[in-house]
Design a protein around this motif. Structure first.
Motif, PDB file in Angstrom:
ATOM      1  N   ASP A 155      62.656   7.243  42.645  1.00 62.99           N
ATOM      2  CA  ASP A 155      61.955   7.418  41.740  1.00 62.99           C
ATOM      3  C   ASP A 155      60.739   7.487  41.290  1.00 62.99           C
ATOM      4  O   ASP A 155      60.131   8.503  40.581  1.00 62.99           O
ATOM      5  N   ALA A 156      60.256   6.452  42.113  1.00 63.42           N
ATOM      6  CA  ALA A 156      58.631   6.196  41.552  1.00 63.42           C
ATOM      7  C   ALA A 156      57.821   7.712  41.964  1.00 63.42           C
ATOM      8  O   ALA A 156      56.622   7.354  41.301  1.00 63.42           O
ATOM      9  N   GLU A 157      58.463   8.183  43.412  1.00 65.38           N
ATOM     10  CA  GLU A 157      57.082   8.640  43.664  1.00 65.38           C
ATOM     11  C   GLU A 157      57.915  10.567  43.085  1.00 65.38           C
ATOM     12  O   GLU A 157      56.975  11.052  43.087  1.00 65.38           O
ATOM     13  N   ILE A 158      58.907  10.646  42.525  1.00 67.43           N
ATOM     14  CA  ILE A 158      58.622  11.316  41.428  1.00 67.43           C
ATOM     15  C   ILE A 158      57.653  12.063  40.224  1.00 67.43           C
ATOM     16  O   ILE A 158      57.608  12.399  40.436  1.00 67.43           O
ATOM     17  N   GLY A 159      57.913  10.187  39.604  1.00 67.12           N
ATOM     18  CA  GLY A 159      56.984  10.191  38.746  1.00 67.12           C
ATOM     19  C   GLY A 159      55.732   9.975  38.460  1.00 67.12           C
ATOM     20  O   GLY A 159      54.487  10.450  38.074  1.00 67.12           O
ATOM     21  N   MET A 160      55.049   9.191  40.148  1.00 67.78           N
ATOM     22  CA  MET A 160      53.657   8.989  39.982  1.00 67.78           C
ATOM     23  C   MET A 160      53.617   8.411  41.381  1.00 67.78           C
ATOM     24  O   MET A 160      52.079   7.714  41.421  1.00 67.78           O
ATOM     25  N   ALA A 172      48.397  16.850  36.352  1.00 68.55           N
ATOM     26  CA  ALA A 172      48.671  15.411  36.155  1.00 68.55           C
ATOM     27  C   ALA A 172      49.114  14.715  35.698  1.00 68.55           C
ATOM     28  O   ALA A 172      50.809  15.178  35.522  1.00 68.55           O
ATOM     29  N   GLU A 173      50.036  13.409  35.545  1.00 67.61           N
ATOM     30  CA  GLU A 173      50.860  12.781  35.250  1.00 67.61           C
ATOM     31  C   GLU A 173      50.956  11.776  34.434  1.00 67.61           C
ATOM     32  O   GLU A 173      50.073  11.694  33.959  1.00 67.61           O
ATOM     33  N   GLY A 174      51.873  11.431  33.373  1.00 69.16           N
ATOM     34  CA  GLY A 174      52.259  10.973  32.398  1.00 69.16           C
ATOM     35  C   GLY A 174      52.443  10.226  31.884  1.00 69.16           C
ATOM     36  O   GLY A 174      53.406   9.231  32.920  1.00 69.16           O
ATOM     37  N   PHE A 175      52.315   8.774  31.792  1.00 64.52           N
ATOM     38  CA  PHE A 175      53.464   7.635  31.658  1.00 64.52           C
ATOM     39  C   PHE A 175      52.880   7.468  29.842  1.00 64.52           C
ATOM     40  O   PHE A 175      52.448   7.464  28.874  1.00 64.52           O
ATOM     41  N   MET A 176      53.499   6.267  29.478  1.00 67.24           N
ATOM     42  CA  MET A 176      53.956   5.477  27.801  1.00 67.24           C
ATOM     43  C   MET A 176      53.375   4.451  28.214  1.00 67.24           C
ATOM     44  O   MET A 176      52.979   3.690  29.559  1.00 67.24           O
ATOM     45  N   SER A 177      53.560   3.860  27.005  1.00 69.81           N
ATOM     46  CA  SER A 177      52.862   2.356  26.999  1.00 69.81           C
ATOM     47  C   SER A 177      53.312   1.726  25.366  1.00 69.81           C
ATOM     48  O   SER A 177      53.936   2.308  24.585  1.00 69.81           O
TER      49      SER A 177
END
Length: 238
Positions: free
Chosen positions: A15-20, A218-223
């Motif tokens: 999961d983490a590898e796919i996302g970030m 780029a990898e995206g993130f939310m806060s």
């Protein structure tokens, strides 16, 4: 009792590898300590076994240069946002590792376990700072909680340029052969969304996001909280 600068939670290994994975690689290469915590052993995966999923996870961890990878052994497809026992297990992991920053899956996703993981981590981050919650362990306050995308995405609050790290991200994802390799004739493998050009779609997503800011990838993130800055530019003279 390995502590880390960054602690990334996922419901399953990969999961983490796919996302970030690109963001993780950037930080480990810059000298930060990063840990991953998988909530389950992925025992309900359509392909692969818990044993070879663990081997793949360890291979990916080595490729990312992280200092630890833990597994809480919670039930795959049994994660529940309202489970006090599961929240407590994550709270204890946070207090043990003392990260400055925690990452969790984005709270909207096609996989229910990813959604449950997101909410469990949010509860645990809040509870970890309460000194009367699980008082047998020392309270600890995380500085920031961010959310990464796995399957479903929206326009992110934050993007990280992972162009230089992207060959490494592709290498990391290749560790998960049981999940991303298309089935061959005679193999005991079933078709899933993951082995139908999924890695190529992840790369296309990261390239499209990067294009918006003139980055190759780029990898995206939310806060859920405002992202705090001291200045919009580096302070003059530094």
């Amino acid at each position: 009792m390995q502590t880390v600068d960054i602690l990334v939670f996922g419901a399953h290994a990969d999961d983490a590898e796919i996302g970030m994975a690109g963001t993780i690689l950037k930080h480990t290469r810059a000298g930060y300590t990063v840990g991953l915590c998988d909530l389950t052993r992925s025992e309900m995966s359509s392909n692969g076994t818990p044993e070879n999923r663990l081997e793949e996870a360890n291979k990916a961890a080595e490729a990312m240069g992280i200092v630890l990878r833990s597994n809480l052994g919670l039930p795959d497809r049994g994660l529940s946002a309202g489970s006090k026992g599961q929240i407590d297990a994550i709270t204890e992991e946070i207090r043990l590792r003392k990260p400055k920053i925690v990452f969790a899956p984005y709270w909207e996703d096609r996989h229910p376990d990813h959604i449950a993981c997101s909410y469990l981590v949010q509860e645990a981050v809040f509870n970890a700072k309460l000194r009367r919650y699980l008082p047998e362990t020392e309270a600890f306050q995380v500085e920031s909680l961010f959310f990464y995308f796995i399957n479903d995405t929206i326009d992110p609050d934050i993007v990280v340029d992972v162009s230089d790290a992207y060959p490494g991200k592709k290498e990391v994802l290749q560790a998960y052969r049981s999940q991303f390799t298309p089935p061959q004739v005679g193999e005991d493998i079933v078709l899933t969304p993951l082995n139908r050009n999924y890695v190529e779609r992840v790369e296309a997503r990261d390239a499209l996001l990067g294009q918006k800011r003139m980055m190759t990838y780029a990898e995206g993130f939310m806060s859920k909280l405002p992202v705090a800055l001291q200045y919009f530019l580096p302070k003059k003279g530094t």
